[in-house]
Design a protein around this motif. Structure first.
Motif, PDB file in Angstrom:
ATOM      1  N   ALA A 224       0.827  -1.208   0.000  1.00 22.85           N
ATOM      2  CA  ALA A 224       0.000   0.000   0.000  1.00 22.85           C
ATOM      3  C   ALA A 224       0.861   1.259   0.000  1.00 22.85           C
ATOM      4  O   ALA A 224       0.527   2.268  -0.636  1.00 22.85           O
ATOM      5  CB  ALA A 224      -0.932   0.001   1.206  1.00 22.85           C
ATOM      6  N   LEU A 228       0.814   4.054  -2.888  1.00 19.97           N
ATOM      7  CA  LEU A 228       0.564   5.459  -2.604  1.00 19.97           C
ATOM      8  C   LEU A 228       1.599   6.342  -3.295  1.00 19.97           C
ATOM      9  O   LEU A 228       1.252   7.357  -3.910  1.00 19.97           O
ATOM     10  CB  LEU A 228       0.573   5.709  -1.094  1.00 19.97           C
ATOM     11  CG  LEU A 228       0.425   7.177  -0.663  1.00 19.97           C
ATOM     12  CD1 LEU A 228      -0.896   7.750  -1.147  1.00 19.97           C
ATOM     13  CD2 LEU A 228       0.550   7.311   0.855  1.00 19.97           C
ATOM     14  N   TYR A 558      -4.340   3.769  -2.729  1.00 20.02           N
ATOM     15  CA  TYR A 558      -3.582   2.725  -2.043  1.00 20.02           C
ATOM     16  C   TYR A 558      -3.614   1.398  -2.801  1.00 20.02           C
ATOM     17  O   TYR A 558      -3.081   0.397  -2.327  1.00 20.02           O
ATOM     18  CB  TYR A 558      -4.113   2.550  -0.617  1.00 20.02           C
ATOM     19  CG  TYR A 558      -4.013   3.831   0.178  1.00 20.02           C
ATOM     20  CD1 TYR A 558      -2.835   4.175   0.840  1.00 20.02           C
ATOM     21  CD2 TYR A 558      -5.078   4.729   0.213  1.00 20.02           C
ATOM     22  CE1 TYR A 558      -2.733   5.371   1.538  1.00 20.02           C
ATOM     23  CE2 TYR A 558      -4.976   5.930   0.913  1.00 20.02           C
ATOM     24  CZ  TYR A 558      -3.802   6.244   1.562  1.00 20.02           C
ATOM     25  OH  TYR A 558      -3.689   7.437   2.246  1.00 20.02           O
TER      26      TYR A 558
END
Length: 561
Positions: A224, A228, A558
């Motif tokens: 994640a 990002l 994400y």
């Protein structure tokens, strides 16, 4: 009967017959009024004034072989060129004026002139589409791109020609189609022409870009966290940027907002900011209730697709102060030096403080954050700034690196940001192995000054394969009343004026402080602010280049881009 008497009788009979005939004509209707007139195929009203019937149609309207619909006086008839017309059936050419006659039952005639005027031709409206960024995999040099001009319109006719050009050369004809575009920026013009020869053109810009291989400096970063960073890179390299604010939900004028149901941004625009600035200062040094409030605020942001960035106004070890002007203990004035050189237990104290922040990130949050460590180091106001004892730029770099190494070894949920105050002084840059995101803090800029500085930041970030942001900004001189158009005429204009040379992922405005009650202390308007400031911020929100929470939620930052 004599001849004379026969003559007298004939005269009397003739008089009687003539009188009877006159009485019959006097009984016929003299009415010859044209009460209503329409052309069946044309959805336009006609006005009847005296002996003129007039209506107006769009340029290009076909007026030949049109069906007339009319209402006239009872027992009257309507003639064109001596031929009686039937309402709803008879057809005629109205390209030129047409003379009609309404004939009453008794033969009385009333002429009318039918005039169908044509309005000036309105030019068509070309719509080439929205500016867009198209990403290709590494090593790919071109991309098939769909051009779609279906949004083009012509209110009073029809578009008969679509011509797509780049640098004056035709690349496509027709309303839509595919073209092959190489890497780079493409300014494409769509020229349309209507059936009467009127033209209009519009442009769109298409960027075909190779996906930047943005890799977190933490090689063990969670999936994640990696996603990002990649998605922030897509924003930075596109035509948009996210808007953020420090503590947008929990802070408001006069008090904390404990319910977390709204924000000043939402009350003015209908949406929350996309970027939430969170400061662990208010979690480490305040009550447990306030700590939980800010944790909940960060959780809300993440669960709704927002970006969370930490900045840390860390208190000093002995005086428990942030600002050098408030520090009286010499040990705090040399705190950065002592941490770096591991003197007098300073490093252990420092790590214990960081441990508390790391625990919040790993345990209370459990999702990626952008940690903007020890910002504005080139100013003299913080204990890690230029007025610190034994200060040097290398000392700060060693201090920053020490913090990054410690956090990176204990969390895989952190991206690291570095942001000097303006001027953008890269002599303090800790190096590419210690920074993911490069920012600048800039308060009270003019639009032109902001353009210049953000060009510098964007260029530096691109050269070092980092992502650029405007990490803090605002107007502190009674913005609401003195500069109510700050967000459009300064921030938005400054960014747009930089065009392709400015590539930033977000802009973060400072907080609306709960310890003040004055509108003059706001950084964005609230529901009670003057209309001038509120309207300007709504305009900023509505601009196509700004992203707020609903939009970043749809982007799934994400997830794998």
């Amino acid at each position: 009967m004599g001849k004379f008497m026969k003559y007298i009788l004939g005269v009397l009979i003739a008089i009687v017959l003539l009188s009877s005939s006159c009485e019959k004509d006097d009984n016929k209707s003299p009415l010859n009024e044209l009460k209503n007139f329409e052309i069946l195929e044309l959805d336009v009203p006609f006005q009847i004034s005296d002996n003129v019937v007039s209506g107006f149609v769009s340029a290009g309207t076909i007026l030949t072989d049109r069906t007339i619909v009319f209402e006239i006086s009872e027992k009257a008839s309507l003639l064109i060129d001596g031929t009686e017309q039937v309402s709803g059936v008879s057809k005629h050419d109205f390209t030129d004026e047409v003379e009609v006659v309404v004939v009453a039952e008794n033969g009385a005639k009333k002429p009318y002139t039918i005039i169908v005027g044509k309005m000036a031709n309105e030019e068509p409206v070309s719509y080439a589409g929205n500016d867009t960024v198209i990403y290709v995999e590494e090593g790919v040099t071109n991309k098939e791109v769909v051009l779609d001009g279906s949004g083009s319109i012509d209110e009073d006719g029809e578009i008969v020609s679509y011509r797509w050009e780049e640098e004056g050369a035709q690349i496509l004809t027709g309303m839509s189609g595919e073209v092959n575009l190489p890497l780079g920026k493409h300014t494409i013009t769509l020229k349309v022409e209507d059936n009467l020869g009127a033209t209009h053109e519009s442009q769109l810009t298409i960027y075909v870009r190779e996906i930047q291989a943005y890799t977190p400096l933490d090689l063990d970063a969670s999936t994640a966290t990696q996603n990002l960073l990649l998605n922030l890179g897509k924003i930075a390299n596109g035509p948009e940027f996210a808007f953020g604010q420090e503590f947008p939900m929990s802070f408001k004028l006069n008090s904390l907002r404990w319910s977390l149901e709204t924000s000043d941004s939402k009350e003015v625009t209908g949406d929350h900011p996309a970027v939430y600035g969170i400061d662990p200062h208010y979690m480490l040094y305040k009550s447990e209730d306030q700590k939980q409030l800010h944790i909940d605020e960060a959780l809300y942001a993440y669960q709704n697709g927002g970006i969370i960035t930490f900045d840390f106004h860390q208190q000093s070890r002995y005086n428990h102060k942030i600002y050098m002007d408030d520090i009286t203990d010499d040990r705090d004035k040399s705190l950065m030096y002592d941490i770096v050189n591991d003197n007098d237990g300073a490093r252990d104290w420092f790590f214990e403080e960081l441990d508390q922040v790391i625990a919040m990130i790993n345990n209370d949050l459990g999702f990626p954050v952008v940690f903007r460590l020890y910002h504005e180091m080139n100013g003299g106001w913080f204990w890690w700034g230029s007025k610190a004892t034994n200060h040097s730029k290398q000392l700060y770099i060693d201090f920053f690196r020490l913090a990054v190494d410690y956090i990176r070894d204990r969390s895989n949920l952190v991206l690291f940001a570095w942001s000097p105050n303006v001027p953008f002084d890269t002599d303090y840059y800790p190096g590419n192995n210690y920074v993911d995101i490069v920012g600048v803090d800039y308060y009270e800029p003019s639009a032109s000054q902001l353009t210049s500085v953000l060009k510098q930041v964007s260029s530096f970030a691109a050269e070092n394969k980092k992502i650029a942001v405007l990490s803090e900004t605002g107007q502190r001189d009674n913005y609401i009343n003195n500069y109510p158009d700050f967000w459009t005429s300064t921030i938005l204009k400054g960014i747009k004026d930089g065009a392709d040379e400015i590539k930033i992922a977000w802009v973060l405005g400072w907080f609306n402080a709960p310890w003040t009650s004055s509108q003059s202390d706001l950084f964005i308007p609230n529901a009670e602010s003057p209309a001038s400031a509120r309207n300007d911020f709504v305009e900023f929100y509505q601009d196509g280049t700004t992203l707020f929470l609903q939009e970043t939620h749809e982007m799934q930052l994400y997830e794998t881009p």
